[in-house]
Design an enzyme around this catalytic site. Structure first.
Site, PDB file in Angstrom:
ATOM      1  N   ILE A  46      15.418 -39.049 -21.645  1.00 41.82           N
ATOM      2  CA  ILE A  46      16.733 -39.056 -21.634  1.00 41.82           C
ATOM      3  C   ILE A  46      17.063 -37.604 -22.528  1.00 41.82           C
ATOM      4  O   ILE A  46      18.104 -37.427 -22.349  1.00 41.82           O
ATOM      5  CB  ILE A  46      17.423 -40.097 -22.910  1.00 41.82           C
ATOM      6  CG1 ILE A  46      19.003 -40.247 -22.999  1.00 41.82           C
ATOM      7  CG2 ILE A  46      16.838 -39.841 -24.236  1.00 41.82           C
ATOM      8  CD1 ILE A  46      19.082 -41.666 -24.183  1.00 41.82           C
ATOM      9  N   GLY A  66       8.325 -40.547 -30.805  1.00 43.64           N
ATOM     10  CA  GLY A  66       9.473 -41.404 -30.100  1.00 43.64           C
ATOM     11  C   GLY A  66      10.883 -40.079 -29.247  1.00 43.64           C
ATOM     12  O   GLY A  66       9.794 -39.512 -29.656  1.00 43.64           O
ATOM     13  N   ASP A  95      13.188 -39.987 -30.699  1.00 41.53           N
ATOM     14  CA  ASP A  95      13.800 -38.788 -31.633  1.00 41.53           C
ATOM     15  C   ASP A  95      13.368 -37.605 -31.849  1.00 41.53           C
ATOM     16  O   ASP A  95      13.453 -36.777 -31.303  1.00 41.53           O
ATOM     17  CB  ASP A  95      13.496 -39.567 -33.231  1.00 41.53           C
ATOM     18  CG  ASP A  95      14.630 -39.407 -34.286  1.00 41.53           C
ATOM     19  OD1 ASP A  95      15.598 -38.111 -34.026  1.00 41.53           O
ATOM     20  OD2 ASP A  95      14.407 -39.614 -35.214  1.00 41.53           O
ATOM     21  N   SER A 150      15.413 -49.510 -30.196  1.00 42.89           N
ATOM     22  CA  SER A 150      14.400 -50.448 -31.116  1.00 42.89           C
ATOM     23  C   SER A 150      12.692 -50.592 -30.268  1.00 42.89           C
ATOM     24  O   SER A 150      11.692 -51.524 -31.288  1.00 42.89           O
ATOM     25  CB  SER A 150      14.923 -51.820 -31.760  1.00 42.89           C
ATOM     26  OG  SER A 150      15.514 -51.091 -33.017  1.00 42.89           O
TER      27      SER A 150
HETATM   28  P1  ADP Z   1      12.269 -46.810 -32.070  1.00 39.85           P
HETATM   29  O1  ADP Z   1      11.601 -46.192 -33.022  1.00 39.85           O
HETATM   30  O2  ADP Z   1      14.040 -47.136 -32.241  1.00 39.85           O
HETATM   31  O3  ADP Z   1      12.409 -48.335 -31.534  1.00 39.85           O
HETATM   32  P2  ADP Z   1      10.908 -45.465 -30.218  1.00 39.85           P
HETATM   33  O4  ADP Z   1      11.385 -44.000 -29.589  1.00 39.85           O
HETATM   34  O5  ADP Z   1       9.736 -45.275 -30.357  1.00 39.85           O
HETATM   35  O6  ADP Z   1      12.360 -46.008 -30.942  1.00 39.85           O
HETATM   36  O7  ADP Z   1      11.227 -45.837 -28.662  1.00 39.85           O
HETATM   37  C1  ADP Z   1      12.455 -46.894 -27.649  1.00 39.85           C
HETATM   38  C2  ADP Z   1      12.429 -46.451 -26.392  1.00 39.85           C
HETATM   39  O8  ADP Z   1      12.079 -45.081 -26.637  1.00 39.85           O
HETATM   40  C3  ADP Z   1      10.234 -46.966 -25.903  1.00 39.85           C
HETATM   41  O9  ADP Z   1      10.918 -47.750 -24.935  1.00 39.85           O
HETATM   42  C4  ADP Z   1      10.285 -45.023 -25.968  1.00 39.85           C
HETATM   43  O10 ADP Z   1       9.106 -45.595 -24.867  1.00 39.85           O
HETATM   44  C5  ADP Z   1      11.250 -45.276 -24.970  1.00 39.85           C
HETATM   45  N1  ADP Z   1      11.760 -43.056 -24.807  1.00 39.85           N
HETATM   46  C6  ADP Z   1      10.437 -42.555 -25.552  1.00 39.85           C
HETATM   47  N2  ADP Z   1      10.542 -41.119 -25.055  1.00 39.85           N
HETATM   48  C7  ADP Z   1      11.968 -40.879 -24.384  1.00 39.85           C
HETATM   49  C8  ADP Z   1      12.468 -40.019 -23.214  1.00 39.85           C
HETATM   50  N3  ADP Z   1      11.837 -39.150 -23.784  1.00 39.85           N
HETATM   51  N4  ADP Z   1      13.228 -41.036 -23.187  1.00 39.85           N
HETATM   52  C9  ADP Z   1      13.587 -41.939 -22.796  1.00 39.85           C
HETATM   53  N5  ADP Z   1      13.150 -43.472 -23.727  1.00 39.85           N
HETATM   54  C10 ADP Z   1      11.836 -42.534 -24.312  1.00 39.85           C
END
Ligand code: ADP
Length: 188
Positions: free
Chosen positions: A22, A43, A45, A132
């Site tokens: 993203i 993640g 964030d 989430s």
């Molecule tokens: P949450 O705490 O809301 O569960 P996470 O960041 O742990 O959020 O994960 C949410 C989703 O984002 C997961 O499917 C993870 O694999 C995905 N994710 C992690 N990094 C990226 C990225 N750079 N771009 C898009 N999706 C991502």
């Protein structure tokens, strides 16, 4: 990484699915799966704050000082720092607790508030991660239906966005979103 993609036009808006990162999307606004503290995390964030630089966290701190924590189901908006996106919408999804704590409604609300806040800020194109379904443990197939249904409903009510893009990091998540989009295209 494969370059899968799928799309569905709903009124004025193209709902698209892509596999990818993203932080690299060329859209007006990207959505962060943030936590209530708005102070960054792991993640998606962590990836957004790393790619966007410290200006985003500074702005989050200002919001936090003014209005306190951001509750689950809500979202706030900041600039995009060094990202290509002009804005980052920090949406707080629910932590999965087995499904009896209003998690479905809270997840739908996080998507809906993000769509509303981004379009109120003038964004025409918006990219979401799967909120989430990482550290917060929400089952991916269930979350994908809620995400796609909420986007679909928004497009029926508002023509403000030209594209809502879901950017899915892994194949399983992508496939769950693809099934959800197929169900909207061909309701049983
Ligand atoms: P949450 O705490 O809301 O569960 P996470 O960041 O742990 O959020 O994960 C949410 C989703 O984002 C997961 O499917 C993870 O694999 C995905 N994710 C992690 N990094 C990226 C990225 N750079 N771009 C898009 N999706 C991502």
């Amino acid at each position: 990484m494969t370059t899968s993609s799928a799309s569905l036009r709903v009124n004025a808006t193209e709902i698209t699915l892509v596999r990818g990162d993203i932080t690299r999307q060329e859209v007006d606004a990207i959505v962060n799966a943030a936590n209530s503290g708005l102070m960054g995390g792991g993640g998606v964030d962590g990836a957004i704050h790393r790619a966007g630089g410290p200006a985003i966290l500074e702005e989050c701190k200002g919001i936090r000082e003014q209005q306190g924590k951001c509750p689950s189901g809500e979202a706030v908006i900041t600039g995009g720092g060094k990202l290509k996106a002009r804005f980052v919408v920090h949406a707080v999804g629910p932590i999965w607790r087995g499904g009896s704590g209003n998690e479905d409604e809270t997840l739908a609300s996080a998507y809906r508030r993000s769509l509303t806040i981004a379009s109120e800020s003038g964004a025409k194109t918006l990219a979401f991660p799967s909120i989430s379904t990482g550290a917060y443990g929400f089952p991916v197939d269930r979350a994908a239906k809620i995400a796609v249904d909420t986007a679909h409903r928004f497009c029926l009510e508002s023509t403000s966005l030209s594209e809502i893009r879901f950017v899915l990091f892994d194949e399983h998540t992508y496939n769950c979103f693809k099934s959800a989009l197929e169900r909207v295209r061909n309701p049983a």
